[in-house]
Design an enzyme around this catalytic site. Structure first.
Site: not given
Length: 222
Positions: A166, A201
């Site tokens: 991210k 994840r």
């Protein structure tokens, strides 16, 4: 995880029909090959079609709040579900995220959504929660949530953490492209492990498993 639309900042929505057309063949193929597949969607019709195609986990970035029929679909299917926190919508969520206190606001929201699910007949052991790193959060918000992850165990469900590749990682480093954020992603997983996170994840599965194996061996040797 299979998803037919992006939930990245600025992403535009697609129709339910388009989601179903994109995701069902992928889910069916992976399920037929023996994979355990989750579907990432906010639409009840897509959830239903994905479950019929073999999906075994539902992930909803709106915590089953966007579509009024979603609660019923998940309850009737008895599928495990991941409830994520997101402030706003992917198109606008990063424009000006604002909280009274990000940790307590996210905690209270997820606790309420778990209670709604329980009232709808979804079993507690079928629910996991996700604080939604990067979904309507500034860099400071993300860091505060990551530091406070242990607090979320008191909700009484497993905790899922999704921070792989991210953008906040690049903001803390040298602006690396997504595929060059492995080291930062692993550091985030290590922080999650130290705070008791049960589910991650990730994109880089083999590298993450290696890191977890070493981390666990060190912890167990003490």
């Amino acid at each position: 995880m299979s998803a037919a639309r992006s939930t990245r900042p600025g992403a535009e929505p697609v129709s339910e029909a388009a989601e179903i057309a994109r995701v069902v063949p992928v889910i069916r193929g992976l399920s037929d090959a023996g994979a355990r597949v989750s579907v990432d969607t906010r639409h009840a019709a897509v959830m239903r079609a994905a479950i019929d195609a073999g999906a075994q986990i539902v992930n909803d970035v709106t915590a089953l709040e966007s579509d009024p029929e979603s609660l019923g679909v998940v309850a009737e299917s008895s599928m495990p579900v991941v409830l994520m926190h997101m402030q706003g919508d992917p198109r606008t969520m990063q424009k000006n995220p604002d909280y009274a206190d990000v940790v307590f606001d996210v905690f209270d929201y997820l606790k309420r959504r778990v209670e709604v699910c329980l009232d709808a007949g979804i079993a507690r052991d079928a629910i996991a929660v996700d604080v939604g790193i990067g979904f309507g959060k500034t860099l400071e918000h993300n860091l505060r949530l990551l530091d406070a992850l242990a607090m979320f165990h008191s909700i009484g469900t497993p905790l899922l953490l999704g921070l792989s590749r991210k953008s906040f990682i690049a903001k803390l480093s040298n602006g690396e492209a997504p595929k060059e954020r492995l080291a930062g992603s692993l550091a985030g997983v290590a922080a999650g492990l130290a705070r008791g996170v049960q589910i991650f994840r990730v994109h880089d599965v083999a590298e993450t498993l290696q890191m977890i194996a070493v981390w666990q061996a060190i912890e167990e040797s003490s």
